[in-house]
Design an enzyme around this catalytic site. Sequence first.
Site, PDB file in Angstrom:
ATOM      1  N   HIS A 178     -11.010  -2.996   3.305  1.00  0.00           N
ATOM      2  CA  HIS A 178     -10.965  -2.534   4.694  1.00  0.00           C
ATOM      3  C   HIS A 178     -11.845  -1.318   4.952  1.00  0.00           C
ATOM      4  CE1 HIS A 178      -8.141  -0.156   2.425  1.00  0.00           C
ATOM      5  NE2 HIS A 178      -8.076   0.726   3.396  1.00  0.00           N
ATOM      6  N   ASP A 179     -12.436  -0.744   3.903  1.00  0.00           N
ATOM      7  CA  ASP A 179     -13.284   0.440   4.058  1.00  0.00           C
ATOM      8  C   ASP A 179     -14.763   0.160   3.823  1.00  0.00           C
ATOM      9  OD1 ASP A 179     -11.191   2.218   4.619  1.00  0.00           O
ATOM     10  OD2 ASP A 179     -10.783   2.555   2.498  1.00  0.00           O
TER      11      ASP A 179
ATOM     12  N   ASP B 171      -3.079   4.566  -2.617  1.00  0.00           N
ATOM     13  CA  ASP B 171      -4.208   5.059  -1.842  1.00  0.00           C
ATOM     14  C   ASP B 171      -4.753   6.353  -2.452  1.00  0.00           C
ATOM     15  OD1 ASP B 171      -5.814   4.914   0.666  1.00  0.00           O
ATOM     16  OD2 ASP B 171      -4.750   6.771   1.145  1.00  0.00           O
TER      17      ASP B 171
ATOM     18  N   GLU C 139      -6.470   3.186  -6.195  1.00  0.00           N
ATOM     19  CA  GLU C 139      -7.759   3.247  -5.504  1.00  0.00           C
ATOM     20  C   GLU C 139      -8.544   4.428  -6.062  1.00  0.00           C
ATOM     21  OE1 GLU C 139      -9.667   3.536  -1.022  1.00  0.00           O
ATOM     22  OE2 GLU C 139      -7.908   4.731  -1.527  1.00  0.00           O
TER      23      GLU C 139
ATOM     24  N   ASP D 239       0.860  -1.178   0.000  1.00  0.00           N
ATOM     25  CA  ASP D 239       0.000   0.000   0.000  1.00  0.00           C
ATOM     26  C   ASP D 239       0.899   1.232   0.000  1.00  0.00           C
ATOM     27  OD1 ASP D 239      -2.452   1.441   0.238  1.00  0.00           O
ATOM     28  OD2 ASP D 239      -3.243  -0.181   1.478  1.00  0.00           O
TER      29      ASP D 239
END
Length: 534
Positions: free
Chosen positions: A325-326, A201, A264, A99
């Site tokens: 994870h979101d 990200d 992302e 990430d």
Amino acid sequence: MSDTVWWKSGTVYQIYPRSFQDSNGDGVGDLRGITSRLDYLAWLGVDAIWISPFYPSPMADFGYDVSDYCGVDPLFGTLEDFDALVAEAHRRKLRVILDFVPNHTSIAHPWFAESRASRESAKRDWYIWRDPAPDGGPPNNWLSNFGGPAWTRDAATGQYYYHAFLSEQPDLNWRNPAVREAMHDVLRFWLLRGVDGFRVDVIWHLIKDEGFRDNPLNPAFVPDLPEINRFDQVYSCDRPEVFDIVAGMRAVLREHGERVLIGEIYLPIERLVAYYGENLTGADLPFNFQLLSTPWQADSVAGLVEEYEAALPDGGWPNWVLGNHDQPRIAARVGEAQARIAAMLLLTLRGTPTLYYGDEIGLNKIAIPPERAQDPWERNEPGHGRDPERTPMQWEDAPQAGFSTVEPWLPLSTDAGRRNVDELRDDSGSILTLYRRLLWLRRDHAPLSTGSYRTVSLADELAGNLFIYERFKDDACLRIALNFGDRSQRHALPDGTTWTVLLSSRSGRSGAREAGSLELGPNEGVILAPVIAG
């Protein structure tokens, strides 16, 4: 680009390191814990692991507030632990994706400390500083994604700094060439340690409007939405200059061979596909999150697939995501029965699929008592927290489900005694077994990994909640039939062709022969292969 490139034929498995495996008994997962579970991932059949941030951080946003891009937070281990993880992963033919968090640093990063020291600081322009509005308030109406204004006033210098997320996460100024070069050097640091790619990200946030214009009101806003939706974010993100930034990152990766760049991007399809870049010079895989919000009905999903396939640029490789994870767990969104259909959909559509740890054992929404809430978003805007999708992986029927020897940082599910890897791996009817069979079928059948796609469903089948499509390559063809409904449905098969059931989400059907028509049970998915005469 050849369809033998590893990230086109492979599958990606996301690991949230705090929640995968604790190796030292502090209740938080770590790098050595991940290394200890690599045999499981090789057994499961994934091809790459993407590890969420483990860099040094004050943990205001659990690692997405980075204070050192070229290190490992002691909570997760050391650089030596990371090097060992990469070596062990590669020994098992597993790729490692990191990430990368380039939009913002931690407020504790030395760059920001120098930037805020004075208006004349050499690094002042590394971040986004603006004078107050005439009334002394924030420079414009931009909001934080975690609630409240996106501007915080610095008393010492009298200016505001911009933060798209928490005030502890100041945004970098990617219009500054020095920032670009510094972040490119971060990529090179990890590439030289053997990583196989990066997930970037909030890549669509990297460039902001040069004039810092107010965002317009969103006419569709309703009060139960997060506050960030009050305005259309047309000036605070997704600016046209961002594509040059993405191309620059991709060029750095190409210095080191065939590494993958994943972005992302929470944008509509027509904007999402722009991030492939002109002549495919952008992200290899701009993350496609459309399945996270599309109504879970056959006609809606089929329409989405057709729209996405049609929008892809020539040579652009698709990808699909069902959870991360979101976002709430897929089983929490569609129910346990349809979670099996979701697995079959994800792993049989054309493109690179990304799995989220724990979905393969059917983890559902786990209740988080208010006193155990960890997510800063939950504290700022109650009801929008992401803790339920970040709970620990459940490995065995043992104290703390084998994740740790002490109470984990977030609760386990109440059914952890039976919903764990050890209990499910030898159960032929479990969702874990279904995931594993799907993953290995992708490896064994080229149409599933790199083949083409076509929709087969007729209008009446879609209306009945059946979605039928085919994957084909050269002379090989597979047909996938998915029942999105809770009652039996019949699908007419082509005349004169007999089919073998390669896999069914229902136990005991694999290997059966079907001709004339196929009856799908409630919530059943089937993969069919034509029987070749002779």
